[in-house]
Design a protein around this motif. Structure first.
Motif, mmCIF file in Angstrom:
data_model
loop_
_atom_site.group_PDB
_atom_site.id
_atom_site.type_symbol
_atom_site.label_atom_id
_atom_site.label_comp_id
_atom_site.label_asym_id
_atom_site.label_seq_id
_atom_site.Cartn_x
_atom_site.Cartn_y
_atom_site.Cartn_z
ATOM 1 N N LYS A 165 -29.466 -5.328 -13.074
ATOM 2 C CA LYS A 165 -28.569 -4.693 -14.051
ATOM 3 C C LYS A 165 -28.333 -3.223 -13.713
ATOM 4 C CE LYS A 165 -31.821 -3.338 -17.749
ATOM 5 N NZ LYS A 165 -32.196 -3.571 -19.166
ATOM 6 N N VAL A 176 -24.138 -2.826 -19.842
ATOM 7 C CA VAL A 176 -24.974 -3.668 -18.981
ATOM 8 C C VAL A 176 -26.400 -3.138 -18.939
ATOM 9 C CG1 VAL A 176 -25.382 -4.384 -16.590
ATOM 10 C CG2 VAL A 176 -23.095 -4.553 -17.556
ATOM 11 N N LEU A 206 -24.059 -9.142 -19.725
ATOM 12 C CA LEU A 206 -24.837 -7.934 -19.992
ATOM 13 C C LEU A 206 -26.324 -8.234 -19.907
ATOM 14 C CD1 LEU A 206 -22.939 -6.502 -23.106
ATOM 15 C CD2 LEU A 206 -22.459 -6.131 -20.683
ATOM 16 N N ARG A 260 -21.783 -12.393 -12.727
ATOM 17 C CA ARG A 260 -22.944 -12.232 -13.594
ATOM 18 C C ARG A 260 -23.066 -13.384 -14.589
ATOM 19 N NH1 ARG A 260 -25.826 -7.740 -14.332
ATOM 20 N NH2 ARG A 260 -26.136 -8.401 -16.495
#
Length: 855
Positions: free
Chosen positions: A826, A146, A819, A808
């Motif tokens: 993040k 990530v 990611l 996410r």
């Protein structure tokens, strides 16, 4: 008189922990020294596992990349169909079977060996390692992936349905352990439970394959989106019973089929698609060469090979192999660059020596030059750029190479001056013509700064600080050969101009005899064949052999013919490149049939006979060196015994350190048969056997080292052992996250691997033990204890992790991707994932030592 007492030298602290270790008595050893030695040996064996795992996974890559030939209808083919290579293994099935086994083999084998080596009694090390490895994989690897994505870039999971299946099974697998160990048969595993645990593995693979193919939601197939997995029989089956007009559309479907081919390792794509790729590489190198004309050709070729390799699709196994080779100081699957080479990115930028024109940069205009001996003088250009409004002194001196000062040239050692605003200077060096034949010789001229010059603090030497000067001997007729072993010319060019070079002499007139030989191109039809004589006058070094090409204005395939040098005048010699292949590229009708072909041909021929052609050849050689597999024992031992496989110039300091740390392992495992033998299966089984032997030793080292520092097996397993077996996956996933456009190869494979760990790593040994105890009329005992507690904590952390990944994917705050994204969100996600892992390790350790009660 005192009673006699005996001392058993085999009975000492932690002497009864291992299965095969210790090999000899350690009675007199200090406990601290033993602990240090065992921990060092443990990590050294982890490196050994990484090295043999590289061989094991290369074998798997060879097996899963096997292809088969299918036939696709085509109007252009003489037989009415074309043969195309397709993969035998489905990518999803390969990821969840052999590839998952490749990354999880140490954990699975450790669990099996521990159980069978201890009389089919369940231990703590193997099962706890599987759970601990799963926690590290899901939480820490996801956190790293990530955070490692560049700011404002994102990576989404493409095959989301497959991910849903594997993620669901990765949670269910551990919940299933709780169900059978705590709810159904507490502290026991019955035969039916072990069988069901093992069966869940093929069930998961089948469901993932169904999700990958979308069988449950399949719509009518669009011929314009035909996938690689369809054979020609599937294409024909959809048209069975159709009328004649419908059947005439089959060739069109075949063309669409070929147009949508995916990349297949070891096979070819659509020809035009390959040429587009080749053209892009040439365009990249041409642009880089124009922006930085003095960049070394080797660096440009390596950059091109690196870019081409990065642009190819790779599976997780490729990244795992690359990460493993980096750990062992082996040649990686991406080119390495010398630390002294200026960093060049993919758009061609280099370090600015002038520091924004604050310093004067002095360097040669070229890094190499050549002069005929008879010319008796060579002129070298020296340029100044950057800061110009100052006076700069610099030194110039010659250095012997194969040419010797006073014998072959007049040496110089002098101080020169660049006056204010002066940008260019020229220096002449005298060459001695001795009228004796000798091979071409070289000497060097070096630039250095004058430390006595007050302006030296604002001046620097550029990259081309040394120029190599070649003195070409002209006292012999010379050696003659073709400049290149192959050349391409457009059919519309009218003539093929084939360069013939003269070296090691330029004295006198020489006649070279040549002849053509038909291949696919025919003399009299495609070109003017025959034989002739090429004349070199005194001093001439390069001549063009001209052969007429006939343009028939008809669309046809590319054709080629051969030109041979068959003789020369007395005293002269023919070199090694006596033959060249000339390919006539058809460019008739290109605008109608294939618009991008014109761009390819124009770009290709503008460069091919010059610098870019050499760079392409070098890049292709670099690409060949990036193969996953080796073809012979010689390749394996060469790579094993040399740092970075022998590419010392590109080796880093860490490569040297890791090479010497793993040298013994690399030499030992070089005896494994090359993966090119028997399609990789022989290397597969022998490497698996070696992993099993090494895993047995690792299990003992972990148990004894943990015992020596009073760590319980379960704590040792979820920390040291889990980290040692999972670090290669961490490096592989991080590289996949940054290189790939999707998140499938970085975190998409983690859930599948975690599921395989349970269904094979626990299901297989439990099945074996259950059969053993059932045959004796007993039940297989597996104490839940710390294992069940650790599984519950992991399941909670896993659900939290997967839940956040889902958020996410759909929330704009995170960029709607698993990611990457903006910096703050993040980083928060990454810290949260790492916190979950630390929490898991902490709670599991506290429970193992009795500070928290188990279920």
């Amino acid at each position: 008189m005192a009673d006699n007492c005996t001392i058993d030298l085999n009975d000492y602290f932690c002497s009864d922990v291992g299965l095969v270790l210790p090999f000899f008595s350690e009675y007199t050893w200090h406990t601290g020294a033993r602990a240090f030695i065992y921990f060092a040996a443990l990590f050294w064996c982890f490196l050994g596992v990484a090295i043999i795992a590289d061989v094991f996974m290369c074998a798997i890559e060879k097996i899963t990349s096997r292809t088969r030939v299918i036939k696709v209808a085509s109007m252009e083919a003489e037989k009415g169909y074309e043969e195309i290579e397709v993969k035998v293994w489905n990518d999803t099935v390969a990821n969840l079977t052999l590839m998952a086994l490749g990354s999880s083999a140490p954990e699975i084998l450790l669990s099996c060996i521990e159980l069978m080596g201890d009389g089919f009694v369940s231990g703590q090390l193997g099962p706890s390692t599987i759970v601990g490895s799963a926690a590290f994989n899901l939480l820490v690897i996801t956190a790293v992936c990530v955070v490692s994505i560049p700011t404002n870039e994102v990576r989404r999971i493409k095959h989301i349905k497959v991910f849903i299946v594997t993620a669901s099974f990765s949670v269910f697998a551990y919940l299933w352990l709780i169900i059978i160990l705590v709810a159904i048969t507490p502290n026991y595993v019955d035969l039916w439970e072990a069988i069901l645990t093992f069966i869940f593995f093929p069930v998961m693979v089948i469901l993932a394959y169904v999700a990958d193919k979308d069988f449950c939601n399949r719509k009518k197939v669009d011929d314009s989106k035909v996938e690689l997995g369809f054979s020609e029989y599937a294409l024909l089956h959809r048209h069975q019973g159709a009328d004649a007009s419908s059947r005439r559309q089959i060739p069109l479907i075949g063309q669409l089929f070929r147009h949508n081919l995916h990349y297949v390792h070891g096979s070819c794509n659509h020809p035009d698609e390959e040429r587009m790729t080749d053209a892009k590489m040439r365009e990249f190198m041409k642009e880089l060469r124009q922006v930085h004309p003095h960049l070394p050709e080797v660096t440009i070729a390596k950059l091109a090979a690196s870019k081409m390799e990065e642009s190819r699709p790779h599976n997780h196994l490729w990244y795992r192999i690359n990460a493993t080779r980096s750990l062992g100081g082996n040649p990686t699957l991406l080119p390495k660059f010398d630390e002294n080479v200026q960093e060049v990115d993919m758009i061609g930028s280099t370090t600015d020596f002038s520091e924004n024109n604050s310093k004067a940069v002095i360097e040669f205009t070229a890094s190499q030059s050549a002069v005929l001996e008879q010319e008796q003088r060579v002129r070298l250009g020296i340029k100044r750029w950057g800061k110009l409004n100052c006076r700069v002194l610099f030194k110039l001196e010659t250095i012997d190479g194969t040419a010797e000062a006073e014998k072959d040239y007049i040496p110089i050692k002098q101080t020169l001056v660049f006056e204010k605003d002066e940008k260019m200077k020229f220096v002449d060096i005298e060459i001695i013509d001795d009228n004796e034949w000798e091979p071409d010789e070289v000497f060097f001229v070096k630039i250095s700064l004058d430390s006595d010059d007050p302006s030296s603090h604002v001046s620097v030497i550029g990259k081309k600080s040394v120029q190599e000067v070649t003195i070409i001997n002209d006292d012999e007729p010379g050696t003659f050969d073709f400049m290149k072993p192959s050349l391409l010319f457009k059919e519309s060019a009218g003539k093929a101009l084939i360069p013939v070079e003269r070296s090691n002499g330029a004295d006198g007139k020489v006649e070279i005899e040549w002849k053509t030989e038909d291949m696919t191109a025919k003399a009299g039809k495609d070109f003017e064949g025959g034989s002739g004589t090429l004349v070199f006058e005194h001093g001439e070094m390069t001549k063009m052999l001209e052969i007429a090409i006939y343009d028939d204005q008809e669309k046809e395939k590319d054709e080629c013919f051969k030109v041979d040098l068959i003789g020369c005048s007395e005293g002269a010699k023919l070199g090694r490149v006596r033959k060249t292949i000339v390919t006539i590229v058809n460019d008739d009708g290109a605008c109608v049939q294939c618009p991008f072909r014109v761009r390819f041909i124009n770009l290709f021929f503008s460069d091919f006979n010059g610098m870019v052609s050499r760079l392409v050849d070098m890049a292709n050689m670099n690409m060949d060196a990036l193969r996953v597999d080796s073809n012979s024992y010689a390749d394996q031992f060469r790579n094993a015994m040399n740092v970075n496989g022998g590419d010392i110039e590109s080796a880093t300091n860490m490569d040297y350190v890791m090479h010497f740390c793993t040298l013994a392992w690399k030499i030992l495992f070089a005896f494994v048969p090359p993966v090119s033998v028997w399609g990789g299966w022989l290397a597969f089984f022998i490497a698996l056997l070696m992993i099993a032997i090494l895993t047995t030793i690792i299990g003992d080292l972990a148990s004894i080292s943990g015992c020596l520092v009073t760590l319980k097996d379960s704590v040792t397993a979820i920390t040291f052992v889990a980290l040692g077996t999972s670090l290669p996956d961490l490096f592989a996933s991080k590289q996949a996250a940054t290189m790939e456009k999707t998140a499938d190869n970085s975190i998409g494979n983690v859930t599948g691997s975690n599921s395989v760990n349970v269904f094979l790593g626990l299901g297989l040994p439990w099945l074996i033990a259950s059969i053993y105890w059932t045959a004796q009329g007993k039940r297989f005992e597996v104490k839940a204890g710390s294992l069940s507690f650790s599984v519950v904590i992991y399941a909670v952390c896993a659900c939290s992790c997967i839940g956040l990944l889902v958020l996410r994917r759909y929330l704009p705050l995170f960029g709607k991707a698993e990611l990457g994204g903006t910096v703050v969100p993040k980083i928060i996600c990454g810290v949260f994932f790492v916190f979950l892992w630390i929490l898991y390790v902490l709670l599991s350790s506290l429970q193992a030592y009795g500070h928290i009660e188990s279920f």
